[in-house]
Structures are given as structure tokens and as C-alpha cells.
Write a protein that holds these residues in place. Structure first.
Motif, PDB file in Angstrom:
ATOM      1  N   ASP A 173      -5.799 -13.012  10.892  1.00  0.00           N
ATOM      2  CA  ASP A 173      -4.760 -13.272   9.904  1.00  0.00           C
ATOM      3  C   ASP A 173      -3.882 -12.053   9.640  1.00  0.00           C
ATOM      4  O   ASP A 173      -2.658 -12.141   9.695  1.00  0.00           O
ATOM      5  CB  ASP A 173      -5.382 -13.763   8.593  1.00  0.00           C
ATOM      6  N   ALA A 174      -4.493 -10.899   9.370  1.00  0.00           N
ATOM      7  CA  ALA A 174      -3.698  -9.708   9.048  1.00  0.00           C
ATOM      8  C   ALA A 174      -2.837  -9.290  10.237  1.00  0.00           C
ATOM      9  O   ALA A 174      -1.643  -9.015  10.080  1.00  0.00           O
ATOM     10  CB  ALA A 174      -4.605  -8.564   8.605  1.00  0.00           C
ATOM     11  N   LYS A 175      -3.413  -9.257  11.420  1.00  0.00           N
ATOM     12  CA  LYS A 175      -2.662  -8.846  12.601  1.00  0.00           C
ATOM     13  C   LYS A 175      -1.516  -9.815  12.871  1.00  0.00           C
ATOM     14  O   LYS A 175      -0.409  -9.400  13.229  1.00  0.00           O
ATOM     15  CB  LYS A 175      -3.575  -8.754  13.822  1.00  0.00           C
TER      16      LYS A 175
ATOM     17  N   ARG B 128       0.103 -11.606  10.644  1.00  0.00           N
ATOM     18  CA  ARG B 128       1.134 -11.369   9.627  1.00  0.00           C
ATOM     19  C   ARG B 128       1.922 -10.091   9.929  1.00  0.00           C
ATOM     20  O   ARG B 128       3.156 -10.054   9.761  1.00  0.00           O
ATOM     21  CB  ARG B 128       0.515 -11.307   8.230  1.00  0.00           C
TER      22      ARG B 128
ATOM     23  N   TYR C 247       3.240  -7.641   4.219  1.00  0.00           N
ATOM     24  CA  TYR C 247       3.833  -6.886   5.323  1.00  0.00           C
ATOM     25  C   TYR C 247       5.313  -7.223   5.510  1.00  0.00           C
ATOM     26  O   TYR C 247       6.047  -6.453   6.128  1.00  0.00           O
ATOM     27  CB  TYR C 247       3.083  -7.167   6.625  1.00  0.00           C
TER      28      TYR C 247
ATOM     29  N   SER D  24       2.626  -0.995   7.640  1.00  0.00           N
ATOM     30  CA  SER D  24       2.136  -1.353   8.981  1.00  0.00           C
ATOM     31  C   SER D  24       3.111  -0.910  10.062  1.00  0.00           C
ATOM     32  O   SER D  24       4.179  -0.366   9.763  1.00  0.00           O
ATOM     33  CB  SER D  24       1.954  -2.876   9.068  1.00  0.00           C
TER      34      SER D  24
END
Length: 196
Positions: A132-134, A136, A160, A168
Motif C-alpha cells: 500500500d505505501a509503496k 501510494r 504522499y 518520499s
């Protein structure tokens, strides 16, 4: 969807040749993002350039045809492309296989023709190695630096996607922004450590 800005120059590998490759080759950018874990950002994003030096022209179909064993050899060769070269080589093969199966072997097709940020996020999230984070962060990178801005892309990118955020790789455009992102990540690691 906003048109893609011409000739964006990414500065993620911090090596001119590697950054030029990331800027013009969507597959290199996807692979770099995939490799961006448990190694310094520059090491991750120079990885596609090193792979190109070792393999020649890198395409999703070429990776699939080369196969897992060959890609592991190329990743393990000194200096290794990643801290965990065999595991990451396998992930790159899985990514290439999905690009061939779902996107005609073209990385840019992952984001071409999407109407909403939610659709873009869903597509990226389905890629091997993109949690999920990557996912986004990658949506934010596409929107902020490459002009891929379907409706709602900032919302899909979450924190982000916020304009002016320095959280990021999506926000790194020069040495100052690199320092700000590194400072933010250091603060987050310290806060996480303190909360344990």
C-alpha cells in the motif's frame, strides 16, 4: 487526465546516466521503485541502470525470457544490485511477468488510460512487490514529477500526494529536497523506535 509533461528529469539515483534512464524508461522506473526497500534510495534507483549494463536492453519480455535463474545471476554479480539480490531478482521477474500478462509488456500501460487516482492506485497495488505505501508513493511520484494526474490522484496517494510534502522519493528533485526527505524519514524511524 493531464497530459504528461515533456522531458521530466528525475533525480533519484543521483548518477546522471542512471537518472536519464529512469526519466525515459517507465520499466526502469518501476524496477527502481520495486528495489527501493532495505537499501539506500540511490542504490535502489541505480539498480535498473546496472541491470541494463549487464543485460543489454531491458524489457519486460526480455526479463521473462531470460528467466529467474539468469536474473538472479545478474543481480548477484559483484557488486550486487541489491542487499537481497536473489529475492529482488525474483520479484523483478514476477513484475515483468505481470506486465507481459496484463499490460502487453509495457510498464507505461500501467498508468496510461486511467480515469481516476483510485484506478491508478489499484493497478499499482496489484504489481508484485508494491504494498500500500509503496503504491501510494509511486502514484505521488507519477503525479508530482511525470504529470500523470488522473482525477483524485492526490487523494489516492494519501499523505504522499500533498503538495509541498517532503516525505518520499516523489518529492526529491534536488539536493535540498533530498535532505528534507531524509530528515523526515529519520524522524519517523526515531518516533517508531520510541513508541516500541
Amino acid at each position: 487526465m493531464s497530459p504528461k509533461r515533456a522531458a521530466a528529469q528525475l533525480r533519484l539515483a543521483l548518477q546522471p546516466e542512471a537518472d536519464a534512464l529512469l526519466s525515459k524508461d517507465p520499466l526502469a522506473l518501476l524496477i527502481g521503485m520495486l528495489l527501493d526497500q532495505q537499501v539506500p534510495m540511490e542504490k535502489a534507483f541505480v539498480g535498473p541502470y546496472v541491470l541494463t549494463q549487464r543485460m543489454g536492453k531491458v524489457t519486460a519480455r526480455g526479463i521473462v525470457e531470460a528467466g529467474e535463474d539468469r536474473l538472479v545471476e545478474l543481480f548477484v554479480e559483484k557488486p550486487a544490485i541489491h542487499r537481497f539480490p536473489a529475492a529482488m531478482a525474483r520479484r523483478v521477474v514476477a513484475l515483468a511477468e505481470q506486465l507481459v500478462a496484463d499490460y502487453d509488456g509495457e510498464a507505461a500501460n500501467v498508468w496510461k488510460g486511467v480515469d481516476t487516482g483510485a484506478e491508478l492506485l489499484a493497478r499499482v497495488r496489484k504489481l508484485p512487490g508494491f504494498g500500500d505505501a509503496k503504491a501510494r508513493i509511486f502514484v505521488a511520484l507519477l503525479g508530482k514529477q511525470l504529470g500523470v494526474q488522473p482525477k483524485g490522484w492526490r487523494e489516492a496517494a494519501g499523505d504522499y500526494g500533498v503538495e509541498g510534502a517532503m516525505k518520499s522519493v516523489a518529492d526529491i528533485v534536488d539536493d535540498d529536497s533530498l535532505a528534507e526527505v531524509r530528515s523526515y524519514k529519520k524522524e519517523m524511524k526515531a518516533a517508531a523506535k520510541a513508541s516500541k
